[in-house]
Design an enzyme around this catalytic site. Structure first.
Site, PDB file in Angstrom:
ATOM      1  N   PRO D   9       0.790  -1.218   0.000  1.00  0.00           N
ATOM      2  CA  PRO D   9       0.000   0.000   0.000  1.00  0.00           C
ATOM      3  C   PRO D   9       0.829   1.279   0.000  1.00  0.00           C
ATOM      4  O   PRO D   9       1.862   1.357   0.662  1.00  0.00           O
ATOM      5  CB  PRO D   9      -0.801  -0.097   1.299  1.00  0.00           C
ATOM      6  CG  PRO D   9      -0.062  -1.058   2.147  1.00  0.00           C
ATOM      7  CD  PRO D   9       0.577  -2.024   1.214  1.00  0.00           C
ATOM      8  N   ASN D  10       0.358   2.265  -0.755  1.00  0.00           N
ATOM      9  CA  ASN D  10       0.927   3.605  -0.852  1.00  0.00           C
ATOM     10  C   ASN D  10       2.220   3.675  -1.652  1.00  0.00           C
ATOM     11  O   ASN D  10       2.697   4.778  -1.934  1.00  0.00           O
ATOM     12  CB  ASN D  10       1.151   4.217   0.545  1.00  0.00           C
ATOM     13  CG  ASN D  10      -0.158   4.414   1.295  1.00  0.00           C
ATOM     14  OD1 ASN D  10      -1.075   5.042   0.782  1.00  0.00           O
ATOM     15  ND2 ASN D  10      -0.280   3.852   2.487  1.00  0.00           N
ATOM     16  N   ARG D  17       3.977  12.375  -5.842  1.00  0.00           N
ATOM     17  CA  ARG D  17       3.473  13.452  -5.008  1.00  0.00           C
ATOM     18  C   ARG D  17       4.599  14.024  -4.148  1.00  0.00           C
ATOM     19  O   ARG D  17       5.400  13.282  -3.619  1.00  0.00           O
ATOM     20  CB  ARG D  17       2.377  12.865  -4.096  1.00  0.00           C
ATOM     21  CG  ARG D  17       1.422  13.902  -3.582  1.00  0.00           C
ATOM     22  CD  ARG D  17       0.074  13.302  -3.353  1.00  0.00           C
ATOM     23  NE  ARG D  17      -0.634  13.019  -4.603  1.00  0.00           N
ATOM     24  CZ  ARG D  17      -1.716  12.246  -4.670  1.00  0.00           C
ATOM     25  NH1 ARG D  17      -2.161  11.648  -3.601  1.00  0.00           N
ATOM     26  NH2 ARG D  17      -2.325  12.063  -5.834  1.00  0.00           N
ATOM     27  N   TYR D  22      10.042  13.555  -1.144  1.00  0.00           N
ATOM     28  CA  TYR D  22      10.366  12.125  -1.220  1.00  0.00           C
ATOM     29  C   TYR D  22      11.258  11.749  -2.395  1.00  0.00           C
ATOM     30  O   TYR D  22      11.525  10.573  -2.624  1.00  0.00           O
ATOM     31  CB  TYR D  22       9.073  11.305  -1.287  1.00  0.00           C
ATOM     32  CG  TYR D  22       8.206  11.478  -0.074  1.00  0.00           C
ATOM     33  CD1 TYR D  22       8.562  10.866   1.138  1.00  0.00           C
ATOM     34  CD2 TYR D  22       7.072  12.272  -0.096  1.00  0.00           C
ATOM     35  CE1 TYR D  22       7.784  11.044   2.268  1.00  0.00           C
ATOM     36  CE2 TYR D  22       6.292  12.451   1.034  1.00  0.00           C
ATOM     37  CZ  TYR D  22       6.645  11.837   2.218  1.00  0.00           C
ATOM     38  OH  TYR D  22       5.882  12.017   3.334  1.00  0.00           O
ATOM     39  N   ASN D  73       8.034  -5.799  -0.888  1.00  0.00           N
ATOM     40  CA  ASN D  73       8.009  -4.581  -0.069  1.00  0.00           C
ATOM     41  C   ASN D  73       6.548  -4.412   0.345  1.00  0.00           C
ATOM     42  O   ASN D  73       5.745  -3.840  -0.398  1.00  0.00           O
ATOM     43  CB  ASN D  73       8.495  -3.358  -0.852  1.00  0.00           C
ATOM     44  CG  ASN D  73       8.480  -2.110   0.025  1.00  0.00           C
ATOM     45  OD1 ASN D  73       7.894  -2.113   1.110  1.00  0.00           O
ATOM     46  ND2 ASN D  73       9.117  -1.044  -0.436  1.00  0.00           N
ATOM     47  N   ALA D  76       3.103  -0.774   4.671  1.00  0.00           N
ATOM     48  CA  ALA D  76       2.495  -0.765   6.001  1.00  0.00           C
ATOM     49  C   ALA D  76       2.052  -2.150   6.455  1.00  0.00           C
ATOM     50  O   ALA D  76       2.036  -2.439   7.652  1.00  0.00           O
ATOM     51  CB  ALA D  76       1.299   0.190   6.016  1.00  0.00           C
ATOM     52  N   HIS D  79       3.900  -4.540   9.037  1.00  0.00           N
ATOM     53  CA  HIS D  79       3.812  -4.433  10.491  1.00  0.00           C
ATOM     54  C   HIS D  79       2.478  -4.907  11.050  1.00  0.00           C
ATOM     55  O   HIS D  79       2.311  -5.022  12.256  1.00  0.00           O
ATOM     56  CB  HIS D  79       4.039  -2.973  10.898  1.00  0.00           C
ATOM     57  CG  HIS D  79       5.149  -2.346  10.153  1.00  0.00           C
ATOM     58  ND1 HIS D  79       6.448  -2.777  10.260  1.00  0.00           N
ATOM     59  CD2 HIS D  79       5.180  -1.343   9.229  1.00  0.00           C
ATOM     60  CE1 HIS D  79       7.227  -2.063   9.457  1.00  0.00           C
ATOM     61  NE2 HIS D  79       6.478  -1.192   8.821  1.00  0.00           N
ATOM     62  N   ASP D  86       1.413 -15.637   6.865  1.00  0.00           N
ATOM     63  CA  ASP D  86       0.976 -17.014   6.647  1.00  0.00           C
ATOM     64  C   ASP D  86       1.116 -17.416   5.182  1.00  0.00           C
ATOM     65  O   ASP D  86       1.496 -18.555   4.878  1.00  0.00           O
ATOM     66  CB  ASP D  86      -0.480 -17.174   7.096  1.00  0.00           C
ATOM     67  CG  ASP D  86      -0.605 -17.209   8.608  1.00  0.00           C
ATOM     68  OD1 ASP D  86       0.426 -17.199   9.305  1.00  0.00           O
ATOM     69  OD2 ASP D  86      -1.744 -17.254   9.116  1.00  0.00           O
ATOM     70  N   GLU D  97      12.455  -9.819   1.849  1.00  0.00           N
ATOM     71  CA  GLU D  97      11.781  -8.585   2.263  1.00  0.00           C
ATOM     72  C   GLU D  97      12.663  -7.377   1.989  1.00  0.00           C
ATOM     73  O   GLU D  97      13.839  -7.379   2.357  1.00  0.00           O
ATOM     74  CB  GLU D  97      11.471  -8.699   3.768  1.00  0.00           C
ATOM     75  CG  GLU D  97      10.722  -7.508   4.321  1.00  0.00           C
ATOM     76  CD  GLU D  97      10.411  -7.651   5.812  1.00  0.00           C
ATOM     77  OE1 GLU D  97      10.367  -8.805   6.316  1.00  0.00           O
ATOM     78  OE2 GLU D  97      10.249  -6.621   6.479  1.00  0.00           O
ATOM     79  N   HIS D  99      12.907  -2.886   2.000  1.00  0.00           N
ATOM     80  CA  HIS D  99      12.341  -1.590   2.373  1.00  0.00           C
ATOM     81  C   HIS D  99      13.214  -0.474   1.795  1.00  0.00           C
ATOM     82  O   HIS D  99      14.444  -0.573   1.824  1.00  0.00           O
ATOM     83  CB  HIS D  99      12.270  -1.445   3.896  1.00  0.00           C
ATOM     84  CG  HIS D  99      11.361  -2.436   4.516  1.00  0.00           C
ATOM     85  ND1 HIS D  99       9.998  -2.371   4.434  1.00  0.00           N
ATOM     86  CD2 HIS D  99      11.619  -3.576   5.205  1.00  0.00           C
ATOM     87  CE1 HIS D  99       9.460  -3.392   5.055  1.00  0.00           C
ATOM     88  NE2 HIS D  99      10.419  -4.157   5.524  1.00  0.00           N
ATOM     89  N   LEU D 100      12.571   0.553   1.303  1.00  0.00           N
ATOM     90  CA  LEU D 100      13.303   1.713   0.773  1.00  0.00           C
ATOM     91  C   LEU D 100      14.056   2.431   1.897  1.00  0.00           C
ATOM     92  O   LEU D 100      15.250   2.674   1.809  1.00  0.00           O
ATOM     93  CB  LEU D 100      12.321   2.696   0.127  1.00  0.00           C
ATOM     94  CG  LEU D 100      11.645   2.198  -1.152  1.00  0.00           C
ATOM     95  CD1 LEU D 100      10.394   3.015  -1.436  1.00  0.00           C
ATOM     96  CD2 LEU D 100      12.623   2.301  -2.323  1.00  0.00           C
ATOM     97  N   SER D 101      13.329   2.734   2.960  1.00  0.00           N
ATOM     98  CA  SER D 101      13.939   3.443   4.082  1.00  0.00           C
ATOM     99  C   SER D 101      14.456   2.434   5.107  1.00  0.00           C
ATOM    100  O   SER D 101      14.109   1.251   5.071  1.00  0.00           O
ATOM    101  CB  SER D 101      12.905   4.343   4.745  1.00  0.00           C
ATOM    102  OG  SER D 101      11.853   3.556   5.260  1.00  0.00           O
ATOM    103  N   ARG D 106      12.936   4.736  12.025  1.00  0.00           N
ATOM    104  CA  ARG D 106      11.638   5.415  11.977  1.00  0.00           C
ATOM    105  C   ARG D 106      10.827   5.150  13.258  1.00  0.00           C
ATOM    106  O   ARG D 106      11.399   4.791  14.274  1.00  0.00           O
ATOM    107  CB  ARG D 106      10.880   4.964  10.729  1.00  0.00           C
ATOM    108  CG  ARG D 106      11.693   5.270   9.447  1.00  0.00           C
ATOM    109  CD  ARG D 106      10.944   4.936   8.181  1.00  0.00           C
ATOM    110  NE  ARG D 106       9.737   5.759   8.040  1.00  0.00           N
ATOM    111  CZ  ARG D 106       8.787   5.533   7.140  1.00  0.00           C
ATOM    112  NH1 ARG D 106       8.921   4.498   6.304  1.00  0.00           N
ATOM    113  NH2 ARG D 106       7.725   6.312   7.072  1.00  0.00           N
ATOM    114  N   ARG D 110       7.222   0.677  13.429  1.00  0.00           N
ATOM    115  CA  ARG D 110       7.750   0.152  12.167  1.00  0.00           C
ATOM    116  C   ARG D 110       8.969  -0.749  12.369  1.00  0.00           C
ATOM    117  O   ARG D 110       9.540  -1.250  11.397  1.00  0.00           O
ATOM    118  CB  ARG D 110       8.130   1.311  11.232  1.00  0.00           C
ATOM    119  CG  ARG D 110       6.942   2.034  10.665  1.00  0.00           C
ATOM    120  CD  ARG D 110       7.323   2.965   9.510  1.00  0.00           C
ATOM    121  NE  ARG D 110       6.513   4.142   9.547  1.00  0.00           N
ATOM    122  CZ  ARG D 110       5.306   4.264   8.961  1.00  0.00           C
ATOM    123  NH1 ARG D 110       4.821   3.268   8.258  1.00  0.00           N
ATOM    124  NH2 ARG D 110       4.604   5.369   9.063  1.00  0.00           N
TER     125      ARG D 110
END
Lengths: 144, 144, 144, 144, 144, 144, 144, 144, 144, 144, 144, 144
Positions: D9-10, D17, D22, D73, D76, D79, D86, D97, D99-101, D106, D110
């Site tokens: 998501p996102n 944006r 970002y 990735n 959200a 977490h 599962d 797995e 992650h960008l950041s 953070r 997270r």
């Protein structure tokens, strides 16, 4: 350098009751010791005590009108008063937290100071001399 | 009055790296400022730094042979070393804990000092002047 | 691009003891694999191991004098050393955290890295290849 | 080597944006960068994004029919989603797995990945390059 | 049966300082008592102490070359050292944890031993005799 | 007696993948076993599966239009979905929670069911037979 | 199929006291209902109650001599007795945990069953019918 | 020296059930081994077992009438019984806590002993030999 | 001023089911009440509901294309959705959180809103009028 | 007014052992003091003690047959027995909890009473006089 | 409709000190804005501030004599005062909690309001306009 | 025997407001009941109430000048005031804590009394009669 020294709840009992247990130094003795040292540092010092959280909050709020530094022994309110913390954070004069005893050698609930994060610094464990060290620190702030 | 001043891990970096961020005061500057003050207080002062927990433990263990007080900025070990705590508790000379920054205004894990409960007292947040206050406190212990 | 690869406690045992359990890749094998890859990336690489927290702290402190990036497998100190965290935070070269195993698939106390929040990034779970990925990441930092 | 890259998501907002905050790298840019690298590694790569937990679960479930590795990735959902965990645990293809950041730098919530314990490994903090490292890791799994 | 007895930080102080408080038994006395008992059990025993976590890790790592059992009083590191735990877990010789005092009758933070889960067993609370019991246990392991 | 049986995320994988590990019973087998038992109990039964939390919420919301009881194996959403809990609480038909495995013998995070407090009852640990027991319980509710 | 049904503390009060509150079903009624169902399932059933933790432990210990399954409503001991848990874990016959009420809809301290992780499965919330379901489950174990 | 050895719940099962799993040593074997050792130490030893918390409490209460030391393996009650703890604290004879297994290598809830803080010491992890070590410790107490 | 009003899971049930319990106000009634008020405030308002977390995330993502403010009653997702939080944080339009009931007077798990920290403000406890207040607040943002 | 006074584990030791420490008042003395006071209050009083949780549970269960009030000093079971709590809650006669010592001035684990929430009230800290106060309270209940 | 608006500690500082940081709106400005709005709503409004917890408690206690609703910004006492909570719960007039800032976007200890569970509702985050919304809500209560 | 009875915040409301809910007994009724009983016990009694923490602190501080015992119902301050606790601990007269309701049957945050550990004892749950019992206890202290 004008310094306001504030003392919280139960500190008025100091040295008056059970002197064989807590020593004979009274709050008046501490004030007198501080006034002497203040003079030698060319500082002016006012010394107050209250058992009322709201009164201590008010004194901190009005400190900037007359003082350059606050030295605060908030006693029990150190650990429970968000109102004192907010007053310290809102005031423009730096506050120095002092404690007679080493609060980290006492009960768990005395290890957490709500005020400390918004104070300049903290001094604890040197008895009445904690106040003297705080006064030295206050006057040193002046010259920085 | 013979005072041993101990500095823990990373304090050797003080003022040497990124002075625009952390200021230009080096550990050597602090030592020099303390030696001057020590002289005026007729005290003798030794100043050491180590990144090794075990070495700091050893220095505290052997302090009673030569010193009357220990001033300790244990840096990161403040929060993780039970070994330092045990050494302080086992030694017969009083230890005063100092911190340059106000550790209660920093990350949560720096709010807990394992050493504080077995020290005489704690001074934090006054920068290099924290050491000076500790030295005053140390010399005041003498006359008590 | 000059890269310093640091290995923490017990990593010297890798592949030497109980190879039927932990595999036969030694720390020397990892270094050799990395040197080869470093050459193909035109990077220069130094590879060290220590069981001493203080020695690792010192190596990170002096990294800026000779290196552009640190790759750190702090082993057990990952989870207990605030001193390492402070050294990483204080140094001007970026640090990349690596782990041979997936630390999140192991005991609860290995899930928390004290170093991670002050590192550039973290790579865990790819065995010896975790180091190679870290080297790639290090060299990619160069061109950013 | 056929690789499925899934984005949660996102992540569709990336670079579109508030680019001044970002950065300008879009998810399409990341896909393009990965397709290029995939070709040089003789791998085949499919790239998807969804805001729906259930859709991501479905994609992981059907991965074994067409792919050898999943790069995930989960944004959200990393977490909060036991369902994703599962699905990963039930699938026969390894999942990596990314992650960008650096998620450990953070907010506290997270720091905990529900997926990590059932993934092959985790890479976080290298921006878009995290995906490239994951692709390298994926292709290296092949030859193991 | 060759036994390595390791002692952690501050145990070198035993009996030397404040004997009126901690008793007069020194670490040398304990070694001598153990050597006598070892002889009667036909065991060979080596006895060491260090304040350095890294040195203790190293001694455990190299134990398999010369010893059949390790007896470990890790002192303060018992509660803070994951590195020691990993060394014990990695070594092929069984380790027996001992404590002079009953650690469960002391401060809360001393109740948790990071080493215990990877040791053979634990003996605490019998003073110097804890070591003798550990030696008995060690020699009994031999015949199992 | 009309019964709606709902299955949450990943239950569609049952018996299809890695049958040597999880057994060969598929979700279709469970449905067929339940339909047979439903007939003998003169009940009518509908059987659905979804990986989407929102779809499961919708099915529970509309259950009162057609069904007297809901049997729910919410899978992973059991532990994370307040939305499912609210849907169950808002609906006028009783819901019975089932699990194939004994969730209390698995990971800690599977011990807490957000749905259980608003369900009629819970049955867990009897494999496919958990559903049969739930159907019996559902039909017994009828005659109460 | 021989089944032992055990009832813990206070279950002897069932239906006897305050029937307007707890209903009129007594423990004897439950036994009678179970005996009837047992006959139709060709099972043999023994039914006991005790307020004594130690007696319940003893009954579980000796179950393997006479029974194939234990059905256990441990009442309050469900939440406090490690001894019962150990007895269940040590016995070779499977144990099924039952509860009259939905324990997850009651006080927080009743949500945790110490016995559940070592039982075959758990059934809670169906009143006296919980026992019937457990008997069905017990007899189904037989044919597996 | 008269020693009372008390065994708590489920220890009567030792060696009788599933010997291929738990070994063949029975509680009777342990008693016999201890009686032999007791003789060689000129001690008198009584050996009891109970599944009842109240009975164990009573035995500890009356120990001072006949015994000099109690050796206690409280089994599951170790972790749940404040009553046993109070009985130990109230009695004038020292109690030594023993465990067959290393309780720190087992489930989290077995790491906490309610009895340990009021016992003389604790020995765990050496199998039946734990009892022998406790007997040695008991007899050594005599000569202190 | 263009306002998007979003309603999360189960809010579609409002007033339709069990009106004697939850009142007769439907979501349609709330929309109609808001449209009337919007007109008098010269605002334009769109009103949507979804049970799907992913759909709500998408609506928030695309809000900046058409709206100046989002009013969000995320229902159960308020307490579980990091994805919604991230969408709100990423969007350039301010979001106002509303709740019909006073969430602080309900179950503990409803006291924590994951969305609140990234919203402009929160209004809870005034029933349907909570939405009206939010609309007032939204229009007031315009003139600031 | 017929009053049942129940005493839990270890209270039988009162005054018998170490009178120089715990005082010389025995449980018999307390009973005698209470019988005298009961007479003056025209109450009838029965006084019992048990170390067995199950026996105390049984006595509370059968109290309504003969008594109007129960006075309970559950000793250690105060803090561990859900069974006693359930028995008190199930009985129709009010129960008054008493303690000799101030349980809030003792160890942390004695601050939590599982019985208190289902008792009429609690009296702690007045030594044997706590029982007298409870008897007064019991007789006052009568006239309410 | 008569409304009492109460303001807690430090709110008297609003706008007076450091206006460049906290804005120039004073508490007097807020009162004036509210009086204007009150007039247009035909409500009567009284506005008070105190730093004393006890004074605020007293004002809430006497509110029913003169007012129909209380609007309360308890400032720091929101998070620490059970006395205020009890006063609100005891009073027969509804109380509406307001906050200038979004308390959920501030420090952790400000997320918990002790008053909220006994208030009608809560409005936070809209600056001075939070009070206006509360007044609207208060007047809407009237017509319900 | 001179007794000071102190009542904390909100106790002045007793019986005055909502008598149908809280009963009709006012604080004046309690005082009158206590004065009568005091006479029969030849005690002298003063009765005060305050909503101010600081005023209660002051009354406790000055109690030794005129009273032998303090009976304290600190109301809400029971759970939040370290200042009251310190005043009680500092005073030389014993303090008895009373509560009208059974605080252990109310909200979680009322279960913890900060004052209790430094009081002589605590009585809670007997309504106005709690004060009478406290007075009896106070007078009994005299004759001890």
């Amino acid at each position: 350098m004008k310094v306001l020294v504030l003392n919280g709840p139960n500190l008025n009992l100091l040295g008056q009751r059970e002197p064989e247990v807590y020593g004979k130094t009274t709050l008046a003795d501490i004030e007198s010791m501080l006034q002497t040292r203040a003079k030698s540092l060319s500082a002016k010092l006012e010394f107050r005590q209250s058992n009322h959280e709201g009164e201590l909050v008010g004194w901190i709020q009005s400190a900037p009108d007359q003082f350059n530094v606050v030295i605060l022994n908030a006693g029990a309110y150190t650990h429970t008063s968000v109102a004192l913390r907010d007053a310290i954070a809102a005031t423009s004069v730096p506050t120095i937290e002092v404690h007679l005893s080493n609060i980290y050698a006492r009960e768990e609930f005395r290890h957490k100071s709500l005020c400390a994060p918004v104070c300049k610094g903290q001094i604890s464990g040197f008895g009445a001399f904690s106040y003297v060290l705080a006064l030295e620190a206050a006057c040193n702030l002046k010259v920085t």
